[in-house]
Design a protein around this motif. Structure first.
Motif, mmCIF file in Angstrom:
data_model
loop_
_atom_site.group_PDB
_atom_site.id
_atom_site.type_symbol
_atom_site.label_atom_id
_atom_site.label_comp_id
_atom_site.label_asym_id
_atom_site.label_seq_id
_atom_site.Cartn_x
_atom_site.Cartn_y
_atom_site.Cartn_z
ATOM 1 N N PRO A 58 0.815 -1.221 0.000
ATOM 2 C CA PRO A 58 0.000 0.000 0.000
ATOM 3 C C PRO A 58 0.846 1.267 0.000
ATOM 4 O O PRO A 58 0.387 2.333 -0.418
ATOM 5 C CB PRO A 58 -0.810 -0.118 1.294
ATOM 6 N N SER A 59 2.104 1.152 0.466
ATOM 7 C CA SER A 59 2.964 2.337 0.541
ATOM 8 C C SER A 59 3.707 2.632 -0.758
ATOM 9 O O SER A 59 4.377 3.655 -0.874
ATOM 10 C CB SER A 59 3.987 2.155 1.673
ATOM 11 N N LEU A 60 3.593 1.743 -1.757
ATOM 12 C CA LEU A 60 4.276 1.976 -3.025
ATOM 13 C C LEU A 60 3.650 3.136 -3.782
ATOM 14 O O LEU A 60 2.449 3.390 -3.685
ATOM 15 C CB LEU A 60 4.215 0.725 -3.904
ATOM 16 N N PHE A 61 4.463 3.816 -4.582
ATOM 17 C CA PHE A 61 3.930 4.921 -5.381
ATOM 18 C C PHE A 61 3.072 4.386 -6.533
ATOM 19 O O PHE A 61 3.173 3.222 -6.914
ATOM 20 C CB PHE A 61 5.073 5.780 -5.898
ATOM 21 N N ALA A 62 2.228 5.235 -7.091
ATOM 22 C CA ALA A 62 1.322 4.823 -8.167
ATOM 23 C C ALA A 62 1.968 4.920 -9.534
ATOM 24 O O ALA A 62 1.452 4.365 -10.509
ATOM 25 C CB ALA A 62 0.060 5.675 -8.125
ATOM 26 N N GLY A 63 3.089 5.613 -9.623
ATOM 27 C CA GLY A 63 3.770 5.775 -10.904
ATOM 28 C C GLY A 63 4.534 7.076 -10.952
ATOM 29 O O GLY A 63 4.494 7.883 -10.010
ATOM 30 N N TYR A 64 5.262 7.287 -12.056
ATOM 31 C CA TYR A 64 6.031 8.515 -12.239
ATOM 32 C C TYR A 64 5.114 9.635 -12.741
ATOM 33 O O TYR A 64 4.301 9.419 -13.647
ATOM 34 C CB TYR A 64 7.170 8.288 -13.232
ATOM 35 N N PHE A 65 5.264 10.810 -12.192
ATOM 36 C CA PHE A 65 4.400 11.944 -12.529
ATOM 37 C C PHE A 65 4.594 12.356 -13.989
ATOM 38 O O PHE A 65 5.698 12.694 -14.415
ATOM 39 C CB PHE A 65 4.712 13.117 -11.601
ATOM 40 N N GLU A 66 3.509 12.268 -14.767
ATOM 41 C CA GLU A 66 3.473 12.656 -16.177
ATOM 42 C C GLU A 66 4.523 11.917 -17.016
ATOM 43 O O GLU A 66 5.020 12.447 -18.016
ATOM 44 C CB GLU A 66 3.656 14.169 -16.321
ATOM 45 N N ALA A 73 6.978 0.775 -17.868
ATOM 46 C CA ALA A 73 8.186 -0.058 -17.864
ATOM 47 C C ALA A 73 8.530 -0.546 -16.462
ATOM 48 O O ALA A 73 9.207 -1.566 -16.293
ATOM 49 C CB ALA A 73 9.362 0.722 -18.442
ATOM 50 N N THR A 74 8.048 0.187 -15.450
ATOM 51 C CA THR A 74 8.397 -0.133 -14.063
ATOM 52 C C THR A 74 7.320 -0.942 -13.347
ATOM 53 O O THR A 74 7.635 -1.802 -12.524
ATOM 54 C CB THR A 74 8.662 1.171 -13.272
ATOM 55 N N TRP A 79 2.250 -4.393 -9.128
ATOM 56 C CA TRP A 79 3.601 -4.863 -8.800
ATOM 57 C C TRP A 79 4.663 -3.916 -9.352
ATOM 58 O O TRP A 79 4.597 -3.475 -10.488
ATOM 59 C CB TRP A 79 3.827 -6.264 -9.358
ATOM 60 N N LEU A 80 5.677 -3.658 -8.526
ATOM 61 C CA LEU A 80 6.813 -2.836 -8.915
ATOM 62 C C LEU A 80 7.993 -3.732 -9.279
ATOM 63 O O LEU A 80 8.399 -4.582 -8.482
ATOM 64 C CB LEU A 80 7.219 -1.902 -7.769
ATOM 65 N N ALA A 81 8.515 -3.567 -10.491
ATOM 66 C CA ALA A 81 9.714 -4.300 -10.912
ATOM 67 C C ALA A 81 10.940 -3.564 -10.374
ATOM 68 O O ALA A 81 11.247 -2.457 -10.806
ATOM 69 C CB ALA A 81 9.772 -4.401 -12.427
ATOM 70 N N THR A 82 11.617 -4.168 -9.422
ATOM 71 C CA THR A 82 12.734 -3.503 -8.763
ATOM 72 C C THR A 82 13.982 -3.433 -9.633
ATOM 73 O O THR A 82 14.860 -2.608 -9.391
ATOM 74 C CB THR A 82 13.106 -4.234 -7.465
#
Length: 249
Positions: A58-66, A73-74, A79-82
């Motif tokens: 729940p603490s992960l970001f939703a994505g890169y701004f704009e 790609a991430t 799921w976040l690809a580290t």
């Protein structure tokens, strides 16, 4: 583990039960006797049992701004690809193997860890630093080597029969590159590197990687591998021509 058993909830089902079935279905243990396993065999199992680390919270970001392309790609759904390659141990713990961007699969099927090889070869007294590059159409890696001048110059003068020659001239001599390649191949075997990790060809660079005009390091400093590949593009083409095949940029 306390009973001497090693089990894995995923790989037993996906892989090892199938192998056991091919051997009769009742196999409990396989033992390697007499001699120790070769390093390349251990490395193979590290490679085939490794995976890319994906995390969600729940603490992960939703994505890169704009930056939708960078986000796609991430992120894979939630799921976040580290970008980390890890090994899941039987105890449930995770061991770091390397970064996906620093691995290259050569045409033997072997997954080369550039950072691991750079660290291993950099221990040789004639090497100050090096940049390892691998391509899927070739069965050997090629290398840009920065020599350690205090060890390299005396050795090279005897090889090239050019006492007093400047470092730049010694680095440019083909017979020196040939001899140093052989020296490093012998060294690789002595430190347990596999045949797939031996050098195919080398280019000897007289100017250190950290020379400011090259811009090959971040402020941290971390080596910028893509920038190095671009900077040495012409040299890499020639090295791959030596080992045979077609260069892919």
């Amino acid at each position: 583990a306390s009973k001497g058993e090693l089990r894995h909830p995923l790989w037993d089902r996906v892989l090892f039960r199938k192998v056991a079935a091919q051997l009769g279905g009742r196999i409990k243990v396989i033992i390697s006797g007499c001699l120790n396993l070769k390093p390349e065999v251990i490395d193979f199992f590290h490679a085939v049992l490794s995976c890319k680390l994906m995390i969600r919270s729940p603490s992960l970001f939703a994505g890169y701004f704009e930056e939708s392309e960078k986000t796609q790609a991430t992120m894979d759904g939630e799921w976040l690809a580290t970008g980390d390659i890890v090994q899941i141990n039987a105890t449930g713990t995770v061991s770091f193997v390397g970064r996906t961007k620093n691995h290259a699969k050569i045409n033997t099927g072997y997954c080369v860890s550039s950072e691991r090889l750079e660290g291993a070869y950099a221990q040789h007294p004639m090497v100050q630093a090096l940049f390892v590059d691998g391509q899927q159409d070739y069965d050997k890696v090629v290398v840009i080597v920065v020599p350690e001048s205090t060890e390299f110059i005396p050795w090279t003068c005897s090889i090239a029969n050019a006492p007093g020659a400047p470092l730049e001239e010694l680095c440019a001599r083909s017979e020196v590159a040939k001899e140093l390649t052989e020296v490093l191949r012998i060294y690789s075997a002595s430190v347990g590197l596999s045949v797939d990790e031996q050098l195919g060809a080398i280019y000897i660079e007289s100017v250190p990687f950290n020379e400011k005009k090259k811009h090959l390091y971040t402020y941290l400093p971390k080596f910028k591998r893509q920038a190095a590949a671009k900077h040495y593009e012409e040299q890499l083409k020639k090295l791959y021509a030596e080992v045979g095949g077609f260069f892919i940029n």
